[in-house]
Design a protein around this motif. Structure first.
Motif, PDB file in Angstrom:
ATOM      1  N   LEU A   7     -28.135  -8.775  -3.877  1.00 22.09           N
ATOM      2  CA  LEU A   7     -28.348  -7.497  -5.108  1.00 22.09           C
ATOM      3  C   LEU A   7     -27.423  -6.544  -4.155  1.00 22.09           C
ATOM      4  N   GLN A   8     -27.393  -6.642  -2.608  1.00 16.55           N
ATOM      5  CA  GLN A   8     -26.657  -5.626  -1.926  1.00 16.55           C
ATOM      6  C   GLN A   8     -25.010  -5.966  -1.933  1.00 16.55           C
ATOM      7  N   CYS A   9     -24.824  -7.231  -1.958  1.00 14.09           N
ATOM      8  CA  CYS A   9     -23.454  -7.465  -1.734  1.00 14.09           C
ATOM      9  C   CYS A   9     -22.667  -8.340  -2.787  1.00 14.09           C
ATOM     10  N   TYR A  10     -23.066  -8.462  -3.885  1.00 16.97           N
ATOM     11  CA  TYR A  10     -22.506  -9.197  -4.999  1.00 16.97           C
ATOM     12  C   TYR A  10     -20.887  -8.857  -5.193  1.00 16.97           C
ATOM     13  N   SER A  11     -20.722  -7.664  -5.181  1.00 16.39           N
ATOM     14  CA  SER A  11     -19.473  -7.203  -5.526  1.00 16.39           C
ATOM     15  C   SER A  11     -18.202  -7.777  -4.229  1.00 16.39           C
ATOM     16  N   VAL A  12     -18.618  -8.224  -3.137  1.00 12.61           N
ATOM     17  CA  VAL A  12     -17.763  -8.782  -2.415  1.00 12.61           C
ATOM     18  C   VAL A  12     -17.610 -10.172  -2.309  1.00 12.61           C
ATOM     19  N   LEU A  13     -18.368 -11.046  -3.066  1.00 10.72           N
ATOM     20  CA  LEU A  13     -18.456 -12.463  -2.901  1.00 10.72           C
ATOM     21  C   LEU A  13     -17.123 -13.132  -3.754  1.00 10.72           C
ATOM     22  N   GLN A  14     -16.764 -14.228  -3.131  1.00  9.85           N
ATOM     23  CA  GLN A  14     -15.718 -15.139  -3.592  1.00  9.85           C
ATOM     24  C   GLN A  14     -16.091 -15.953  -4.541  1.00  9.85           C
ATOM     25  N   GLU A  15     -15.207 -16.337  -5.183  1.00 10.94           N
ATOM     26  CA  GLU A  15     -15.507 -17.248  -6.332  1.00 10.94           C
ATOM     27  C   GLU A  15     -16.124 -18.613  -5.895  1.00 10.94           C
ATOM     28  N   LYS A  16     -15.861 -19.452  -4.823  1.00 12.45           N
ATOM     29  CA  LYS A  16     -16.480 -20.497  -4.324  1.00 12.45           C
ATOM     30  C   LYS A  16     -17.704 -20.221  -3.868  1.00 12.45           C
ATOM     31  N   GLU A  17     -17.758 -18.957  -3.402  1.00 10.69           N
ATOM     32  CA  GLU A  17     -19.338 -18.679  -2.742  1.00 10.69           C
ATOM     33  C   GLU A  17     -20.425 -18.497  -4.078  1.00 10.69           C
ATOM     34  N   VAL A  18     -19.735 -17.834  -4.951  1.00 11.54           N
ATOM     35  CA  VAL A  18     -20.587 -17.730  -6.265  1.00 11.54           C
ATOM     36  C   VAL A  18     -20.724 -18.703  -6.922  1.00 11.54           C
ATOM     37  N   THR A  19     -20.064 -19.724  -7.125  1.00 12.43           N
ATOM     38  CA  THR A  19     -20.285 -21.116  -7.656  1.00 12.43           C
ATOM     39  C   THR A  19     -21.243 -21.770  -7.028  1.00 12.43           C
ATOM     40  N   HIS A  20     -21.381 -21.740  -5.688  1.00 10.13           N
ATOM     41  CA  HIS A  20     -22.325 -22.556  -4.742  1.00 10.13           C
ATOM     42  C   HIS A  20     -23.487 -21.754  -5.018  1.00 10.13           C
ATOM     43  N   LEU A  21     -23.704 -20.540  -5.103  1.00  9.17           N
ATOM     44  CA  LEU A  21     -24.853 -19.906  -4.995  1.00  9.17           C
ATOM     45  C   LEU A  21     -25.692 -20.297  -6.485  1.00  9.17           C
ATOM     46  N   VAL A  22     -24.754 -20.198  -7.633  1.00 13.66           N
ATOM     47  CA  VAL A  22     -25.232 -20.274  -8.900  1.00 13.66           C
ATOM     48  C   VAL A  22     -25.882 -21.761  -9.053  1.00 13.66           C
ATOM     49  N   LEU A  23     -25.087 -22.611  -8.491  1.00  7.74           N
ATOM     50  CA  LEU A  23     -25.657 -23.998  -8.376  1.00  7.74           C
ATOM     51  C   LEU A  23     -27.063 -24.380  -7.977  1.00  7.74           C
ATOM     52  N   PHE A  24     -27.118 -23.585  -6.759  1.00  2.34           N
ATOM     53  CA  PHE A  24     -28.083 -23.635  -5.997  1.00  2.34           C
ATOM     54  C   PHE A  24     -29.353 -23.021  -6.633  1.00  2.34           C
ATOM     55  N   SER A  25     -28.957 -21.805  -7.351  1.00  2.00           N
ATOM     56  CA  SER A  25     -30.225 -21.104  -7.737  1.00  2.00           C
ATOM     57  C   SER A  25     -30.543 -21.873  -9.378  1.00  2.00           C
ATOM     58  N   GLU A  26     -29.356 -22.541  -9.787  1.00  2.00           N
ATOM     59  CA  GLU A  26     -30.250 -23.154 -11.376  1.00  2.00           C
ATOM     60  C   GLU A  26     -30.867 -24.343 -10.932  1.00  2.00           C
ATOM     61  N   ASN A  27     -30.898 -25.064  -9.720  1.00  2.00           N
ATOM     62  CA  ASN A  27     -31.734 -26.116  -9.163  1.00  2.00           C
ATOM     63  C   ASN A  27     -33.120 -25.438  -8.678  1.00  2.00           C
ATOM     64  N   ARG A  28     -32.984 -24.254  -8.200  1.00  2.00           N
ATOM     65  CA  ARG A  28     -34.289 -23.555  -7.891  1.00  2.00           C
ATOM     66  C   ARG A  28     -35.426 -23.272  -8.788  1.00  2.00           C
ATOM     67  N   LEU A  29     -34.622 -23.207 -10.216  1.00  2.00           N
ATOM     68  CA  LEU A  29     -35.372 -22.969 -11.411  1.00  2.00           C
ATOM     69  C   LEU A  29     -36.211 -23.973 -11.855  1.00  2.00           C
ATOM     70  N   LYS A  30     -36.006 -25.024 -11.169  1.00  2.00           N
ATOM     71  CA  LYS A  30     -36.958 -26.273 -11.496  1.00  2.00           C
ATOM     72  C   LYS A  30     -37.972 -26.289 -10.569  1.00  2.00           C
ATOM     73  N   ASP A  31     -38.038 -25.515  -9.411  1.00  2.00           N
ATOM     74  CA  ASP A  31     -39.181 -25.443  -8.453  1.00  2.00           C
ATOM     75  C   ASP A  31     -40.539 -24.907  -8.836  1.00  2.00           C
ATOM     76  N   HIS A  32     -41.366 -24.636  -7.965  1.00  2.00           N
ATOM     77  CA  HIS A  32     -42.574 -24.170  -8.204  1.00  2.00           C
ATOM     78  C   HIS A  32     -42.648 -22.761  -8.865  1.00  2.00           C
ATOM     79  N   HIS A  33     -43.343 -22.260  -9.917  1.00  2.00           N
ATOM     80  CA  HIS A  33     -43.219 -21.257 -10.652  1.00  2.00           C
ATOM     81  C   HIS A  33     -43.174 -19.947  -9.630  1.00  2.00           C
ATOM     82  N   THR A  34     -43.826 -20.072  -8.584  1.00  2.00           N
ATOM     83  CA  THR A  34     -44.097 -18.923  -7.716  1.00  2.00           C
ATOM     84  C   THR A  34     -42.566 -18.470  -7.131  1.00  2.00           C
ATOM     85  N   VAL A  35     -41.587 -19.276  -7.044  1.00  2.44           N
ATOM     86  CA  VAL A  35     -40.307 -19.217  -6.822  1.00  2.44           C
ATOM     87  C   VAL A  35     -39.349 -18.456  -7.773  1.00  2.44           C
ATOM     88  N   ILE A  36     -39.623 -18.781  -9.135  1.00  6.57           N
ATOM     89  CA  ILE A  36     -38.774 -18.434 -10.033  1.00  6.57           C
ATOM     90  C   ILE A  36     -38.232 -17.186 -10.107  1.00  6.57           C
TER      91      ILE A  36
END
Length: 959
Positions: A7-36
């Motif tokens: 939330l502090q540094c989203y404006s300086v991220l590069q495309e590859k970093e964003v893609t990696h983080l998005v895929l990581f976050s999508e997988n975390r949506l399947k985790d325990h409900h306290t993480v979501i």
């Protein structure tokens, strides 16, 4: 921690970093409900990244739709989901539209069951964007409607001290924007609206009617066709049976919107004319109510018919072609004046509607077809003895006259004759004034006929009254009528000379009758000036015709003082001069700078140098020198000095950028005259003229020198001598002139005024002077005369002056304390309420003391000041309620009627304080208010009844 970092540094991220983080976050949506919740915060940050690769927005939303049960989350987390969707809709619209109806279905699942108002505002906006921006609804249009319409009508009461500030109206407006955003919802929404209109809950009725009104802006006849009978039935019932005026108003507005919507439809030869069938149903249900003998439902029916007719010219023609003949028939059938008046008022409503459209060109309009019968009906109403029927008849006749091409020459001549009859011979002033107003409205349309038939009669009436010693009442009426009809250039050029000629003819009778005649003529001339101010050419004609004539008459009268002609004596009376001042001021204040400069170059030399050449007529027996010392060493006669009031009216009404010739000389002459003249009228006129010019004078050395001379004059005049009151008048007017423009010298002059409050002779007048400083000036220092008036000058004066006033009150001797209270009361009485409320705790004890002052001016001013404060500052006032009750009850027995009324009004306001505070005083107040119920003045008794009734209700259930 990862989410907070993103939330502090989203404006300086590069495309590859964003893609990696998005895929990581999508997988975390399947985790325990306290993480979501924390994963969603991270995705919210990523949704705002400019470097988001194509396809990732769709991937994220699919993951949320599949893996997250949104409505099981907390409010803040649900709001995060809506924010993610909003971000993607604003930046990745094309990608989201590639999902087709799946996106709409996914959002329906997300929103379904939402209850929090904060989230609903965002969700409603998303739904509206889905519709307006053209996202595919597919087979889910009804589901999307259901998921939003379940909130209709909005039933939400914000909690007290809500930090979010969401109001019920915000939710209503947002939901209405969704429901009325597409015709695709029509088949679902209209039955819902009909159902809610038929409910017993007023808020639901209002919301439904307003929503229906908004729907008609985007619907066509295809969407409305099947529901028109049910809609009409509901609307008709709301108007016929409602107990709420607001529901009735919204119902009529909705009916007009329906009729407008149907009027927009373009018909082909094979289409059914739905507007025709809709209006036919309305006529069928309403027409017979216009024919009922008791006329109970005439007004509801008329309102419905007028609402439908006001939608379009086509609807108007269809309704009125049926209604006009019926109204004529019913008018002839009913003989009671009240019933006939009702029928005329209904007709008037239809005529007012006709003005919405351009004049008709075809020959078969309902008005043209029914013209003869309508005119006959209206003219018959004018000869009825009932005043109210005559008044409505005059208004109907005015509207008929305004419809160009409707009345022929004979009809207009008959109309003008009727108005002339009312103006000249009607005893009831209400009817006569209505006829004058109608004549003024119609004169621009028929100037030749009004000139021939009315102006000539009015002129003859004035002439005959001079010969026959007619009543002042009849004389004033002719003058008022001449002013009222001066709304067309050709008429004005006839009436102005008539008025000016009449000014020079004194009616037979007493001197008072002559003064009254002059004042009445001047009032008419002033009205003419204000009527023609918007037309520069007409206004300049008026100025050239009137100003030289008035000044010429006054100058000639001043020079003929020794001949004692009645006209000269009348014109030189202060009442006459004051009336002429208003005319000259009205004739100058709207001039363009070029024309004003042209005119002032003649007027100022008249007063400074006696240059008489521009005045009409050259039979002036002597020189005119109002400012100069005569040959015998004496001042010029007082009558010439009086005419400085006319100069004041002229030069102080001009725009600020008009140069005044010989201005410095003029100002010095005015300054000398204001302090040396024994006549209060002349001294005040000179002081006002000086102040008006000083207020507009450009800053600089000239102004400083002039003000220095004024200060010396004031010091000299206030210290000693017989003309201290004239010096005080000058001090007050110059103080106001400088106060309005924030001149630094204003504070020095105010200090002098505060010192004078301790003077036993001038103190009371100085106290009253604070009212002059605080009030809006109607003449030389008013905005209408182009004075330099700065914002919040009262607040500034209050801040600087009141602490010194309070201090002076405490240190003053008992004999002059009332002067300080008088000044304070006048300041507070003119101060804006928000400022006064903040200062009330420190000032209220002084106001209470002012109520005990024996000066009636102080008492009345203080009561007027306190009355609104009782309503606006109940907590502060409650601390002094015991004292206030005693003071107010005592003042209800004052010898002055105005004070008794004001005290009763304050007692009425006192009952609005918190009930526990005032309930102990209820028996005492009710007993004491029995006496004013028998007061000899009706207005006092009226206030006593109102106040006592309020105290009787104090503490009763439901109050």
């Amino acid at each position: 921690m990862l989410s907070e970092v993103l939330l502090q540094c989203y404006s300086v991220l590069q495309e590859k970093e964003v893609t990696h983080l998005v895929l990581f976050s999508e997988n975390r949506l399947k985790d325990h409900h306290t993480v979501i919740p924390f994963v969603l915060q991270g995705l919210k940050a990523l949704s705002m990244c400019a470097a988001l690769a194509p396809g990732l927005a769709v991937s994220v939303l699919k993951a949320i739709f599949q893996e997250v049960h949104v409505q099981s989350l907390l409010q803040l987390d649900r709001h995060t989901v809506y924010s993610i969707i909003t971000n993607f809709m604003s930046s990745r619209e094309t990608e989201l539209k590639s999902l087709g109806a799946d996106f709409t279905f996914g959002f329906i699942q997300v929103m379904d069951g939402e209850k929090d108002p904060r989230n609903l505002l965002v969700a409603f906006q998303i739904v509206r964007d889905i519709i307006v921006k053209g996202y595919a609804l597919g087979p889910f249009a009804e589901e999307l409607f259901e998921v939003t319409s379940c909130y209709f009508p909005i039933d939400f009461t914000p909690p007290p001290n809500d930090p979010h500030g969401i109001q019920r109206e915000d939710l209503i407006t947002s939901l209405r924007a969704v429901l009325t955003s597409t015709p695709a919802f029509a088949e679902f929404l209209l039955p819902l609206l009909i159902e809610k209109m038929d409910s017993d809950i007023q808020s639901a009725k209002l919301d439904s009617l307003q929503t229906l009104n908004a729907c008609c802006m985007i619907y066509g006849q295809k969407e409305l066709k099947d529901f028109l009978p049910s809609l009409w039935s509901s609307l008709r019932r709301e108007v016929f049976q409602t107990a709420s005026e607001r529901v009735e108003t919204e119902g009529l507005s909705a009916l007009r919107a329906l009729s407008t919507c149907l009027s927009r439809s373009v018909l082909s030869s094979d289409d059914e004319d739905i507007l025709e069938s809709f209006l036919r149903g309305i006529l069928q249900d309403c027409r017979h109510h216009l024919c009922e003998p008791d006329m109970k439902l005439v007004w509801p029916s008329a309102k419905l018919l007028q609402a439908a007719a006001g939608a379009s010219l086509r609807a108007y023609y269809r309704i009125t072609s049926s209604v006009f003949p019926l109204l004529v028939e019913q008018y002839n059938k009913h003989l009671q004046s009240s019933q006939r008046r009702t029928i005329l008022e209904v007709l008037l409503g239809f005529l007012e509607l006709r003005q919405k459209w351009d004049p008709e060109e075809e020959d078969k309009s309902p008005l043209l077809c029914s013209k003869g019968a309508l005119c006959s009906m209206v003219f018959s109403a004018l000869v009825e003895p009932n005043v109210q029927l005559q008044l409505v008849g005059i208004r109907v006749l005015t509207f008929l006259g305004l419809l160009q091409g409707l009345l022929d020459h004979l009809d207009v001549a008959r109309l003008v004759d009727s108005l002339a009859q009312f103006i000249l011979h009607e005893e009831d002033s209400q009817t006569s004034l209505a006829a004058m107003e109608a004549a003024g409205t119609l004169t621009p349309f028929y100037p030749e006929i009004f000139s021939r038939c009315l102006v000539r009669k009015l002129s003859e009436g004035l002439h005959s009254e001079l010969q026959e010693e007619s009543s002042q009442f009849q004389h004033d009426r002719c003058l008022q009528a001449l002013a009222a009809v001066s709304t067309h250039p050709s008429i004005m050029k006839e009436t102005v000379p008539i008025l000016l000629q009449h000014l020079q003819k004194v009616p037979k009778g007493s001197m008072q009758a002559g003064i009254h005649s002059v004042v009445s003529v001047c009032q008419s001339l002033q009205q003419v000036a204000l009527q023609c101010k918007k037309n520069a050419q007409n206004y300049w004609y008026f100025h050239q015709a009137v100003v030289p004539c008035l000044m010429g008459l006054a100058v000639q009268a001043a020079m003929q003082e020794n001949t004692h002609t009645v006209l000269s004596q009348v014109l030189l009376k202060e009442d006459s001069l004051s009336a002429m001042v208003l005319v000259i001021s009205a004739a100058c204040m709207y001039l363009s700078p070029e024309l004003a400069a042209q005119s002032v170059s003649k007027v100022v030399p008249l007063f400074l140098d006696g240059e008489l050449s521009f005045l009409p007529g050259n039979s002036f027996p002597s020189t005119f020198q109002p400012f100069q010392v005569g040959w015998d060493g004496q001042h010029p006669v007082a009558t010439q000095k009086k005419l400085v009031a006319l100069l004041t009216a002229f030069v102080c009404a001009l725009p600020r950028n008009v140069p005044i010739p010989q201005q410095d000389r003029l100002l010095r002459e005015l300054l000398a005259l204001s302090c040396s003249c024994d006549c209060p009228f002349t001294a005040t006129a000179a002081a006002k003229c000086f102040a008006g010019l000083v207020n507009k004078h450009p800053a600089g050395p000239q102004l400083d020198e002039l003000l220095g001379a004024a200060m010396n004059k004031l010091e000299e005049g206030l210290n000693e001598g017989p003309r201290r009151s004239q010096a005080l008048t000058l001090l007050l007017w110059v103080s106001k002139a400088l106060l309005l423009r924030y001149h630094p010298l204003a504070s020095r002059l105010t200090d002098k005024l505060l010192v004078l409050l301790g003077d036993t002779v001038l103190g009371p007048a100085a106290g009253d002077g604070f009212a002059l400083l605080m009030a809006d000036s109607p003449d030389v220092l008013g905005k209408s005369c182009h004075a330099d008036v700065r914002l919040m000058f009262r607040q500034r004066f209050f801040t600087e002056c009141v602490p010194q006033l309070v201090q002076g009150f405490h240190t003053a001797s008992p004999g002059v304390k009332a002067n300080y209270l008088k000044g304070l009361s006048h300041i507070l009485n003119h101060l804006p309420k928000p400022v006064l409320v903040t200062e009330l705790p420190t000032l209220l004890p002084l106001l209470l003391e002012a109520l005990s002052c024996l000066d009636r001016v102080v008492q009345l001013s203080t009561l007027h000041c306190l009355q609104p404060l009782l309503l606006d500052a109940p907590l502060v006032v409650s601390l002094h309620v015991d004292t206030l009750v005693g003071k107010f009850l005592g003042l209800t027995e004052s010898p002055a009627m105005a004070i008794r009324i004001a005290a009763l009004q304050c007692l009425h306001a006192l009952a609005s304080l918190p009930t526990p505070v005032v309930i102990p005083y209820k028996p005492r107040v009710i007993r004491a208010l029995a006496k004013p119920l028998d007061d000899k003045k009706r207005l006092v008794r009226k206030e006593a009844v109102t106040a006592r009734g309020e105290w009787f209700l104090l503490g009763t259930p439901g109050r």
